[in-house]
Design an enzyme around this catalytic site. Structure first.
Site, PDB file in Angstrom:
ATOM      1  N   ASP A   1      -4.515  -6.377   1.287  1.00 18.40           N
ATOM      2  CA  ASP A   1      -2.278  -6.836   2.565  1.00 18.40           C
ATOM      3  C   ASP A   1      -1.834  -6.663   1.023  1.00 18.40           C
ATOM      4  OD1 ASP A   1      -4.477  -6.120   4.974  1.00 18.40           O
ATOM      5  OD2 ASP A   1      -3.826  -8.186   5.499  1.00 18.40           O
TER       6      ASP A   1
ATOM      7  N   HIS B   1      -4.474   0.357   6.057  1.00 20.69           N
ATOM      8  CA  HIS B   1      -5.442  -0.614   6.803  1.00 20.69           C
ATOM      9  C   HIS B   1      -6.685  -0.430   6.617  1.00 20.69           C
ATOM     10  CE1 HIS B   1      -1.807  -3.274   5.050  1.00 20.69           C
ATOM     11  NE2 HIS B   1      -1.142  -2.572   5.490  1.00 20.69           N
TER      12      HIS B   1
ATOM     13  N   HIS C   1      -0.996 -14.230   8.774  1.00 20.08           N
ATOM     14  CA  HIS C   1      -0.022 -13.239   8.077  1.00 20.08           C
ATOM     15  C   HIS C   1       1.019 -13.780   7.844  1.00 20.08           C
ATOM     16  CE1 HIS C   1      -3.584 -10.155   9.470  1.00 20.08           C
ATOM     17  NE2 HIS C   1      -3.447  -9.369   8.007  1.00 20.08           N
TER      18      HIS C   1
ATOM     19  N   HIS D   1       3.319  -5.761   4.169  1.00 20.12           N
ATOM     20  CA  HIS D   1       3.028  -5.980   4.969  1.00 20.12           C
ATOM     21  C   HIS D   1       3.752  -7.137   6.386  1.00 20.12           C
ATOM     22  CE1 HIS D   1      -0.221  -4.323   8.447  1.00 20.12           C
ATOM     23  NE2 HIS D   1      -0.628  -5.545   7.883  1.00 20.12           N
TER      24      HIS D   1
ATOM     25  N   TRP E   1     -14.245  19.194  -3.604  1.00 22.42           N
ATOM     26  CA  TRP E   1     -13.263  18.252  -3.006  1.00 22.42           C
ATOM     27  C   TRP E   1     -12.768  17.675  -1.592  1.00 22.42           C
ATOM     28  CZ3 TRP E   1      -8.439  19.488  -6.531  1.00 22.42           C
ATOM     29  CH2 TRP E   1      -7.770  21.116  -6.495  1.00 22.42           C
ATOM     30  N   ASN E   2     -12.247  16.835  -1.144  1.00 19.46           N
ATOM     31  CA  ASN E   2     -11.991  16.115  -0.269  1.00 19.46           C
ATOM     32  C   ASN E   2     -10.081  15.680  -0.172  1.00 19.46           C
ATOM     33  OD1 ASN E   2     -14.249  16.737   0.713  1.00 19.46           O
ATOM     34  ND2 ASN E   2     -14.707  14.855  -0.049  1.00 19.46           N
TER      35      ASN E   2
ATOM     36  N   HIS F   1      -9.675  -3.598   2.571  1.00 16.95           N
ATOM     37  CA  HIS F   1      -8.695  -2.762   2.247  1.00 16.95           C
ATOM     38  C   HIS F   1      -7.965  -4.525   1.845  1.00 16.95           C
ATOM     39  CE1 HIS F   1      -8.023  -4.209   6.505  1.00 16.95           C
ATOM     40  NE2 HIS F   1      -6.548  -4.809   5.771  1.00 16.95           N
TER      41      HIS F   1
HETATM   42 MN    MN Z   1      -4.717  -5.159   6.993  1.00 15.32          MN
END
Ligand code: MN
Length: 264
Positions: free
Chosen positions: A76, A70, A208, A80, A62-63, A74
């Site tokens: 938003d 973002h 946005h 945001h 595992w990591n 991904h």
């Molecule tokens: Mn974004």
């Protein structure tokens, strides 16, 4: 009552509905958005091994992962952006799950983006799309296909002295989709849902501001949009349930009817 879900399972198993992955690989090579140096930068991906069948954990691997919310493909969330900061159900842990999936409208602007990296979708452009494919329905994911995901390295961000040059939406187009068409949000193949030059627009980075101010979402760094029809597929985009999260990397899936199979 028609067994809708049973039919869907059979269609996926039988190949008449294909599951298409709209997600790019997430790793140390994943590019992140560049901001002017006066602003805080989002870090890229780091992956540190906790154990790999060794003294640190003899039977398991595992990591630890670290990245900005973002990063890569991904989501938003409305929180945001400052325009969406006071909306109800505006964060990754409070958005109703019903809002994570909807019919996809694929805006194919590959020709326009190839001719002009700064191409912007306008209300007129949307009108022409709707005259061919029908009105963008309420609750749709609008996905802007530009084939930008085929670019790699510096050509993906495509920056020069004037900043990045990547396609996006005119403010009036964002307003039309958010307010009049009442979409879930928009998805793009580029690193963010605004055009590369949108830091110079008035209003600033309008997609946005408008989308998130209206409680709508964004999806960035999508791929495989060329495998989707203009209409008729369903997109599932559910972010991680980060408490008060502004967004998250996620796996975006499309359920796509296979034309030949459907016609048979
Ligand atoms: Mn974004």
């Amino acid at each position: 009552m028609m067994d809708v879900l049973g039919g869907l399972v059979m269609a996926i198993e039988g190949g008449t509905v294909e599951v298409v992955d709209l997600t790019i690989p997430l790793g140390p090579d994943t590019q992140v958005i560049g901001l002017p140096p006066t602003f805080a930068a989002s870090p890229g991906v780091t992956i540190d091994e906790i154990s790999r069948y060794d003294g640190r954990g003899p039977a398991w691997y595992w990591n630890t992962i670290r990245m900005g919310e973002h990063t890569g493909t991904h989501f938003d969330a409305p929180i945001h952006w400052v325009t969406g900061k006071d909306l109800p159900e505006n964060a990754t842990d409070t958005i109703p799950p019903r809002s994570f999936l909807g019919p996809a409208c694929v805006f194919d602007a590959t020709r326009e983006a190839a001719a002009d990296a700064d191409f912007l979708v306008t209300p007129e452009w949307i009108g022409a799309w709707e005259s061919r494919h029908g009105r963008v329905p309420r609750g749709a994911w609008v996905l802007l296909r530009t084939d930008w995901s085929r670019r790699s390295g510096a050509a993906f961000l495509n920056a020069d002295a004037a900043g990045p040059h990547t396609p996006g939406f005119h403010a009036a187009a964002s307003a039309l989709l958010a307010h009049d068409r009442d979409v879930l949000g928009v998805g793009v193949e580029t690193i963010g849902t605004d055009a590369g030059q949108a830091g110079r627009f008035n209003p600033l980075v309008p997609n946005h501001g408008i989308m998130h101010g209206a409680g709508k979402f964004g999806l960035a760094s999508l791929c495989n949009l060329d495998r989707l029809p203009p209409t008729g597929s369903v997109v599932i985009a559910a972010p991680l349930k980060i408490v008060d999260g502004s967004g998250s990397p996620l796996r975006v899936l499309a359920l796509v009817p296979v034309r030949d199979a459907v016609d048979r």
